[in-house]
Motif scaffolding. Structure first.
Motif, mmCIF file in Angstrom:
data_model
loop_
_atom_site.group_PDB
_atom_site.id
_atom_site.type_symbol
_atom_site.label_atom_id
_atom_site.label_comp_id
_atom_site.label_asym_id
_atom_site.label_seq_id
_atom_site.Cartn_x
_atom_site.Cartn_y
_atom_site.Cartn_z
ATOM 1 N N HIS A 1 0.845 -1.194 0.000
ATOM 2 C CA HIS A 1 0.000 0.000 0.000
ATOM 3 C C HIS A 1 0.879 1.243 0.000
ATOM 4 O O HIS A 1 2.090 1.161 0.248
ATOM 5 N N TYR A 2 0.256 2.372 -0.297
ATOM 6 C CA TYR A 2 0.918 3.665 -0.204
ATOM 7 C C TYR A 2 0.208 4.495 0.861
ATOM 8 O O TYR A 2 -1.016 4.624 0.848
ATOM 9 N N TRP A 3 1.003 5.049 1.763
ATOM 10 C CA TRP A 3 0.491 5.865 2.860
ATOM 11 C C TRP A 3 0.705 7.329 2.477
ATOM 12 O O TRP A 3 1.830 7.809 2.415
ATOM 13 N N VAL A 4 -0.381 8.032 2.194
ATOM 14 C CA VAL A 4 -0.305 9.384 1.642
ATOM 15 C C VAL A 4 0.082 10.378 2.737
ATOM 16 O O VAL A 4 -0.443 10.327 3.864
ATOM 17 N N VAL A 5 0.999 11.303 2.399
ATOM 18 C CA VAL A 5 1.398 12.348 3.338
ATOM 19 C C VAL A 5 1.201 13.747 2.771
ATOM 20 O O VAL A 5 1.256 14.727 3.521
ATOM 21 N N GLY A 6 0.968 13.903 1.473
ATOM 22 C CA GLY A 6 0.779 15.231 0.904
ATOM 23 C C GLY A 6 0.431 15.174 -0.569
ATOM 24 O O GLY A 6 0.771 14.223 -1.270
ATOM 25 N N VAL A 7 -0.269 16.222 -1.025
ATOM 26 C CA VAL A 7 -0.673 16.327 -2.426
ATOM 27 C C VAL A 7 -0.331 17.722 -2.914
ATOM 28 O O VAL A 7 -0.585 18.714 -2.209
ATOM 29 N N HIS A 8 0.255 17.817 -4.107
ATOM 30 C CA HIS A 8 0.598 19.097 -4.723
ATOM 31 C C HIS A 8 -0.032 19.170 -6.104
ATOM 32 O O HIS A 8 -0.035 18.195 -6.859
ATOM 33 N N GLU A 9 -0.547 20.345 -6.424
ATOM 34 C CA GLU A 9 -1.109 20.568 -7.755
ATOM 35 C C GLU A 9 -0.100 21.187 -8.703
ATOM 36 O O GLU A 9 -0.198 21.010 -9.912
#
Length: 1012
Positions: free
Chosen positions: A667-675
């Protein structure tokens, strides 16, 4: 015998997986194709202990303190349990072992191999081995009989053999199975099982049935089947009491039979229909654990109790079993079959015959009427698993009792959709609270770690940018379990205890005064379930369906009632995102709702109690905002969805992390999203959903990809890139309307990127002769880019298309005029900035740009800023004063959102003029002769007279001017000349072009500079 089916979870990578319980039933152990053996402290254990045995593990067995495994290195190894320390190699084969098992006492291990041999090895002395030869194909399974005299084995040669261990000879052989050349090609694993106790029966799975063979006579005495079971049975397992037999099939069916009545008392279907390849009963008989070929684990809980029952039990105790409503479900499901037999011994005390058919208040007929006077009669309604009178009796326990008189069904059984247990509240960016070392928060600002072991109970706070604040070490004396971190403060919360109320603690490190900490006690009947920080505020949701809003300095500002139990919160700037349960979900679905609030000078609710779209049978695993302030979330299926503000606040899937996982257990554990840049920052987790705290996990960057159709084609790739670019730049419009200053250069780059993609799709459609599609794409273009599309169409000899595009260009030009001069100036400025598109069109038409190539953007359409090298750079949120923000702490080094300043009105830039055309050159040479003939003419009349004479020229006279025709190519194909006289006439000749230039110049009173 009703039970509860627990949700399945991944334990290993896809492939054959096995499972077994330890003797105490406290742990269950699994092995899989990833080469690991994992020791679980329950199905919810997110941090199991693991032992790496080899490249693959095919089978395992556990007895007392010894763990035996068959691995891909052709050995049978032994480890200590539960420590997992290697304890040597028991035996070796010339190829891999396929199945291992212990005898009843744990003194021997039997192993079958693909080299056709079966070995029986003494655990205390591995040199004491017995080899059983006779199979003509790889061995599928082996099983000791409880008396340790016999061994049963199944092989790919189609035979099931019973061996005498001491004499190493075959006692009996049955040709029951389909022949195959390898275990991997076998349709069934044919896991054999002896009945516990005296080993009276040997259970053999044959196709979709289970055959029971009697020990000694070796006669086929019984067959267990189910009309609803049509798939091949893969594995069977006896209950500890020897009364029930469970079977798992290739099609994912789980069945439990009562051996005495030969009735199927339980049947379940795998969630996704995968093959069940591992099956184990809990020592108490109350649970069945199973595994599938995708590496997932499942559990059937509440099958019964392990309490013993005797034939001298008073009748009053029997009645008490059914007087409590808590046990209603036992009868509801266990007696749904009209052919269910009675199955519990009762006493001869039968004085209360008049009460046989009493109807209690529940509307359920009491079961007394089903009790027979015969002391040997049994009652299925009071069925309980575990050691009973059939457990240890060699004769009685294994006898097949004929079915008794049928019972009348008590009431209909509900077979509709089952309600889904609601998801518990959680903190996004945190790992489970039961872990001793865990992440309490990992976001774009920093990391909060919690330690709760024998040595220390503390919290460490680390910032990605040390300029925000130095690292902190806090003593966790209050037992905080939740945390959030921003560039202004650290927010902590702890649950209530018998003595203390639930507390909220804030460390406001950006405060300019000396008191940087404040604490609030919640009311006695409230516990904190979720919390978050924003820009100048803190929010807390409680189990009393309350949302409490505080300023960053500790002032209570708002209190809001929530429409349902909270699941999680997320904050960014002035926005607060709330996820809650809006109802009860069914069949594995969660019914979640979402609210989006915006604070500031004008408070408003952007999303009002809308359903949150999740993948089928999934739950929410992460919630947050992008660095630019767009809400997004991730579900347990790995699908990332982002809010599409341009389409009525709908949610668009932008990525599926499962597509990049090497194994289904990863799995991937999300820590941040950038546009901008488009990046999904997450931590890879092998074989689990959460990363360990040590060593510090590395952050990976995943690309975004919208799930459009046919993304392998050039058309699909460009459509995906265009839609993704449009979606990921919607935040410019939101920030502008919210009163913030935006990055003009970034906005222009995004617009240019989108227009280039449209132009590439336009060129591709032209080559595919999809002119209607070209017109659809032109509707999405700006007015200046439509003129370039007209130029491309005319050069491609598609005059009908160019005429339709000219009408679109005229409509867009009129629209700009109606919107006012400010929009017109913006269009001119945009035309100047995108002037490179003209060269782009020329390159496409000349073949310098590969349209049917890789589908990738050219250098001008790629991301406008250089690739980010630091994983956690630019992840700081901006700071802006709001009514809830009264602090004046340290400023952020990230991008600052400033109030939008009024745009100054500037004059239109006069750009580079056009080169002179052939008509202009002819007019310069002949102007004197025209004015000499008619000296009273105005300038306009002079041009009209010149145009009339110019049209009357012969071909020989125009020959020198033909060289100049190419200079008018842009004008020749552009509909912009129709804007002056507001006609929709398409330019079809050189003279019409010149006339169009004249009309445009005279009516708009502009020179040729505008046309550039």
């Amino acid at each position: 015998m009703p039970c509860e089916r627990k949700p399945m979870r991944y334990g290993h990578s896809e492939g054959h997986t096995e499972i077994c319980f330890d003797d105490s039933g406290k742990f269950f152990v699994t092995c899989g194709a990833d080469g690991d053996v994992r020791i679980w402290d329950g199905l919810d254990d997110d941090d199991p202990k693991f032992i790496t045995v080899g490249e693959k593990v095919y089978s395992l067995a556990l007895k007392k303190d010894k763990l035996v495994t068959a691995s891909s290195n052709n050995t049978v190894q032994i480890h200590t349990f539960p420590d997992g320390d290697p304890d040597g190699i028991l035996t070796r084969f010339t190829t891999n072992a396929t199945h291992v098992t212990f005898n009843h006492s744990g003194s021997r291990v039997a192993a079958g191999s693909s080299d056709f041999m079966v070995k029986v090895v003494e655990v205390s002395d591995s040199s004491q081995q017995k080899t059983l030869r006779g199979h003509e194909a790889p061995v599928l399974s082996v099983a000791f009989d409880p008396k340790d005299d016999l061994l049963a084995s199944a092989s790919c040669d189609g035979s099931v053999v019973v061996w005498n261990i001491e004499e190493q000879t075959q006692v009996i052989s049955w040709p029951l199975l389909q022949k195959t050349n390898d275990v991997s090609n076998a349709k069934s694993l044919c896991r054999l099982a002896w009945q516990p106790g005296a080993g009276k029966f040997l259970a053999v799975p044959v196709e979709s049935k289970v055959h029971l063979y009697e020990r000694g006579s070796w006669n086929h005495v019984s067959t267990l089947s189910d009309d609803l079971l049509t798939q091949l049975i893969n594995v069977v397992s006896w209950s500890p009491c020897g009364q029930f037999l469970a079977a798992g099939s290739v099609g994912g069916s789980l069945n439990v039979w009562d051996v005495n009545s030969k009735l199927c008392v339980e049947r379940y279907k795998h969630e996704k229909g995968f093959t069940v390849c591992g099956l184990a009963w809990h020592p108490s008989g109350s649970q069945i654990a199973y595994t599938d070929t995708e590496g997932r684990l499942g559990l059937l809980d509440g099958l019964g109790t392990s309490t013993s029952t005797t034939t001298t039990e008073p009748a009053k105790d029997y009645d008490d079993l059914f007087d409590d409503d808590d046990d209603d479900r036992v009868m509801d499901e266990g007696l749904s079959d009209t052919n269910s037999p009675v199955k519990k011994a009762v006493t001869g005390n039968d004085d209360d015959d008049d009460d046989d058919f009493l109807m209690p208040a529940t509307g359920r007929v009491r079961n007394r009427g089903a009790i027979l006077d015969d002391e040997n009669s049994l009652d299925t309604g009071s069925l309980r698993l575990g050691q009973d009178k059939f457990g240890d009796d060699d004769d009685t326990g294994s006898a097949v009792i004929p079915a008794a008189a049928p019972l009348v069904p008590l009431r209909p059984v509900y077979e509709g959709p089952m309600p889904t247990p609601p998801q518990k509240a959680f903190q996004p960016g945190s790992t489970p609270a039961h872990l001793t070392h865990r992440f309490m928060m990992w976001n774009s600002v920093g990391i909060v770690r919690g330690y709760n072991d024998e040595q220390d109970n503390a919290i460490d706070v680390e910032f990605h940018d040390s300029a925000v604040h130095h690292a902190m070490h806090l003593t966790n004396s209050l037992g905080h379990t939740m945390a959030d971190l921003s560039q202004e403060a650290v927010l902590l919360a702890c649950p209530s205890t018998d003595e203390l109320a639930s507390k909220l603690q804030c460390l406001h490190f950006s405060s300019w005064d000396t008191n940087k900490e404040w604490m609030v006690d919640l009311p006695n009947d409230e516990d904190v379930k979720a919390l978050c920080l924003g820009q100048g505020w803190a929010a807390v949701a409680t189990d009393a369906l309350m949302l409490r809003l505080f300023s960053i300095g500790g002032v209570q500002r708002e209190i809001i009632s929530l429409p349902g139990p909270v699941v999680c919160l997320a904050g960014h700037g002035e926005q607060l995102l709330i996820i809650y349960h809006r109802g009860t979900g069914f069949d594995g679905e969660q019914a979640l709702g979402v609210q989006l609030l915006q604070f500031g000078r004008r408070k408003r609710q952007l999303i009002n109690c809308e359903p949150l779209p999740l993948s089928r049978k999934s739950h929410l695993s992460w919630l947050g905002f992008t660095a630019e302030g767009t809400p997004c979330f991730v579900d347990s299926e790995g699908v990332v969805r982002m809010l599409n503000r341009s389409l009525g606040n709908t949610w668009t899937p932008v990525c599926n992390t499962r597509e990049t996982c090497k194994s289904k257990s990863d799995h991937y554990w999300v820590v941040g999203v950038h546009e901008n840049p488009q990046q999904l920052r997450c931590i890879p987790c092998k074989g689990s959903r959460y990363p360990p705290t040590l060593p510090r996990p590395a952050v990976a960057i995943l690309p975004f990809k919208l799930p459009l159709c046919q993304t392998t084609t050039e058309k699909g790739q460009m459509e995906e890139q265009f839609l993704r670019s449009s979606l990921f730049h919607n935040h410019y419009s939101f920030l502008s309307t919210s009163g913030y200053e935006i990055d003009e250069d970034g906005l222009s780059r995004s617009q240019k990127e989108q227009q280039e993609l449209l132009m590439k799709m336009f060129a591709l459609s032209c080559k595919l002769e999809r002119e209607f599609r070209c017109v659809e794409l032109a509707q999405l273009m700006t007015q200046s880019v439509v003129t370039l599309a007209i130029r491309y169409a005319s050069r491609s000899r598609r005059m009908a298309l160019a005429e339709r595009l000219s009408e679109i260009a005229l409509e867009k030009a009129n629209q700009i005029q109606e919107e006012g001069p400010e929009e017109e100036e913006a269009e001119l400025e945009y035309t100047r900035r995108t002037s490179g598109l003209t060269r782009f069109v020329d390159n496409v038409w000349m073949g310098n740009v590969q349209v049917l190539g890789s589908g990738k953007l050219s250098s001008s359409s790629s991301s406008g800023q250089p690739r980010v090298t630091n994983i956690l750079d630019n992840m700081t949120s901006s700071k802006k004063l709001s009514p809830l923000s009264v602090s004046a702490g340290k400023g952020s080094k990230g991008p600052v959102l400033k109030p939008l300043a009024p745009r100054p009105k500037s004059k239109v830039k006069i750009l580079k003029p056009w080169p002179k055309t052939g008509f202009q050159l002819w007019l310069e040479e002949n102007r004197k002769s025209i004015t000499a003939d008619q000296p009273d003419l105005e300038e306009t009349d002079i041009i009209k007279e010149a145009m009339g004479r110019f049209r009357a020229l012969t071909a020989e006279d125009c020959a020198p001017l033909k060289v100049l025709v190419k200079e008018l190519d842009f004008c020749y194909s552009s509909a912009i000349f129709g804007r002056g006289n507001k006609t929709k006439k398409y330019v079809t000749s050189f003279s019409d072009t010149v006339e169009g230039v004249f009309k445009f110049k005279t009516n708009n009173k502009r020179d040729d500079a505008f046309l550039y």
